[in-house]
Design a protein around this motif. Structure first.
Motif, short mmCIF file in Angstrom:
data_model
loop_
_atom_site.label_atom_id
_atom_site.label_comp_id
_atom_site.label_asym_id
_atom_site.label_seq_id
_atom_site.Cartn_x
_atom_site.Cartn_y
_atom_site.Cartn_z
N GLY A 132 0.80 -1.22 0.00
CA GLY A 132 0.00 0.00 0.00
C GLY A 132 0.83 1.27 0.00
O GLY A 132 0.32 2.36 0.24
N LEU A 133 2.13 1.14 -0.30
CA LEU A 133 3.02 2.30 -0.32
C LEU A 133 3.02 2.95 -1.71
O LEU A 133 2.79 2.28 -2.73
CB LEU A 133 4.44 1.89 0.05
N THR A 134 3.29 4.24 -1.74
CA THR A 134 3.40 4.96 -3.01
C THR A 134 4.69 4.54 -3.70
O THR A 134 5.77 4.55 -3.10
CB THR A 134 3.41 6.48 -2.78
N CYS A 135 4.56 4.17 -4.98
CA CYS A 135 5.73 3.80 -5.79
C CYS A 135 5.50 4.35 -7.19
O CYS A 135 4.54 3.96 -7.86
CB CYS A 135 5.88 2.28 -5.82
N THR A 136 6.36 5.27 -7.62
CA THR A 136 6.14 5.90 -8.92
C THR A 136 7.46 6.14 -9.64
O THR A 136 8.51 6.27 -9.00
CB THR A 136 5.34 7.21 -8.76
N GLU A 137 7.38 6.18 -10.96
CA GLU A 137 8.57 6.34 -11.79
C GLU A 137 8.90 7.82 -11.98
O GLU A 137 8.03 8.61 -12.33
CB GLU A 137 8.36 5.68 -13.16
N ALA A 138 10.16 8.17 -11.78
CA ALA A 138 10.60 9.55 -11.92
C ALA A 138 11.03 9.83 -13.35
O ALA A 138 12.20 10.04 -13.65
CB ALA A 138 11.76 9.83 -10.94
N ILE A 139 10.05 9.82 -14.25
CA ILE A 139 10.29 10.25 -15.63
C ILE A 139 9.73 11.66 -15.71
O ILE A 139 8.53 11.87 -15.88
CB ILE A 139 9.69 9.27 -16.66
N TRP A 140 10.57 12.65 -15.50
CA TRP A 140 10.14 14.01 -15.16
C TRP A 140 9.22 14.65 -16.19
O TRP A 140 8.32 15.42 -15.84
CB TRP A 140 11.34 14.90 -14.83
#
Length: 343
Positions: A132-140
């Motif tokens: 349930g943690l936030t996980c996101t790709e840093a493609i700016w």
């Protein structure tokens, strides 16, 4: 910080895992955000860690005003005050490090490319769902205001119906050890080629690839040095991209319709969008908003996701990260490029 029930309270403490070039860029961003009234109540630069070199971490922390520095990733992840970890290491390390962060209860912002392949990405995102943690790709570029400016322009019909698109990103970066190392998932594709792929995917979010024609040159160590690909989309657009790690590229993105075309200057960090009519006359230029570095938008989105109790960001949802990884896997399959850890 907040509870995971979606109630906003406090500031998101951000830590950086790794001290390489891109970590400096993020640290500069966080430092600027902490001094900007738009972001200072949301983001706090908090900690940095290197692997087995506390003095290097301390010098980095002092340079950017981070209060905490750690000589190991494990020590940093044991700090209960850290809310978000930005992973700034080579692609091949992302999957294991992201899972380690989530095992320690930390939300993660993972530098592109998200992982080395789709299989790794699925493993990471499955774990995000479990925790349930936030996980996101840093493609700016996905988080920048320029993205909506381009979509609005296409929707307006000003250039007519889009039929062709082109995007380039190339930098002479082959002197960096990780760029030519197969074990680090080196090559142009994951480092610079990911941007033209995302440019096309953002411009035509509802289009699927029907077929792909692609070719590349491989280095003597077996990683892609430069490549080109044409994606035939099911909306009738032929989208051609190219990337190289041995040349200086134009960095342009071009979308061509039956009534005109637009040119995006620097798809890696759009500076402006020029609009031309069918007679090649420049009709107007659209400037993008001033920014700290351009990295701030992804940090803000990740922070809001954390505070809202969401596991993904709307700008780069998990399914889209998987789709881009799938496209890159399919290109490498065409080229016969396999990383050692995939064998």
């Amino acid at each position: 910080m907040s509870n995971r029930n979606g109630t906003h309270s406090g500031i998101v403490n951000v830590a950086i895992l790794g001290c390489g070039r891109i970590a400096h860029h993020m640290a500069q961003t966080l430092q600027g955000m902490s001094q900007d009234e738009r972001y200072s109540d949301l983001i706090r630069p908090y900690a940095v860690a290197t692997r087995a070199d506390e003095s290097r971490a301390r010098a980095f922390a002092d340079q950017y005003g981070f209060p905490h520095a750690y000589g190991s990733y494990e020590d940093m992840l044991a700090d209960p005050e850290i809310d978000l970890v930005y992973i700034a290491t080579p692609h091949a390390l992302h999957a294991d490090q992201t899972i380690t962060c989530m095992q320690a209860g930390k939300n993660v912002l993972v530098e592109k490319s998200f992982t080395a392949n789709e299989t790794q990405a699925r493993r990471v995102l499955d774990f995000a769902r479990q925790t349930g943690l936030t996980c996101t790709e840093a493609i700016w570029t996905r988080y920048m205001p320029s993205r909506q400016l381009i979509l609005d322009l296409l929707d307006s019909g000003e250039i007519g119906t889009p039929r062709q698109a082109y995007a380039n990103l190339s930098y002479p970066v082959s002197a960096k050890a990780r760029m030519t190392d197969p074990a680090m998932a080196g090559g142009a594709l994951l480092d610079v080629g990911v941007y033209p792929i995302n440019f096309i995917a953002m411009a035509f979010p509802n289009a699927d690839i029907e077929r792909t024609v692609s070719s590349c040159t491989l280095t003597d160590r077996g990683v892609d040095e430069q490549f080109s690909a044409t994606f035939w989309l099911d909306n009738g657009v032929a989208a051609t991209i190219d990337s190289s790690m041995v040349s200086v590229g134009s960095r342009q993105g071009v979308i061509q319709g039956d009534a005109g075309y637009l040119i995006v200057e620097n798809i890696n960090n759009p500076e402006r969008i020029d609009v031309f009519d069918k007679d090649h006359r420049k009709v107007r230029s659209i400037d993008v908003p001033e920014q700290i570095t351009g990295y701030e938008y992804q940090v803000v989105s990740a922070a809001h996701a954390i505070l809202d109790g969401r596991i993904e960001c709307p700008e780069m949802p998990h399914e889209e990260t998987l789709r881009i990884m799938r496209v890159m896997d399919s290109l490498r399959a065409q080229w016969g490029e396999v990383y050692p850890f995939e064998r």
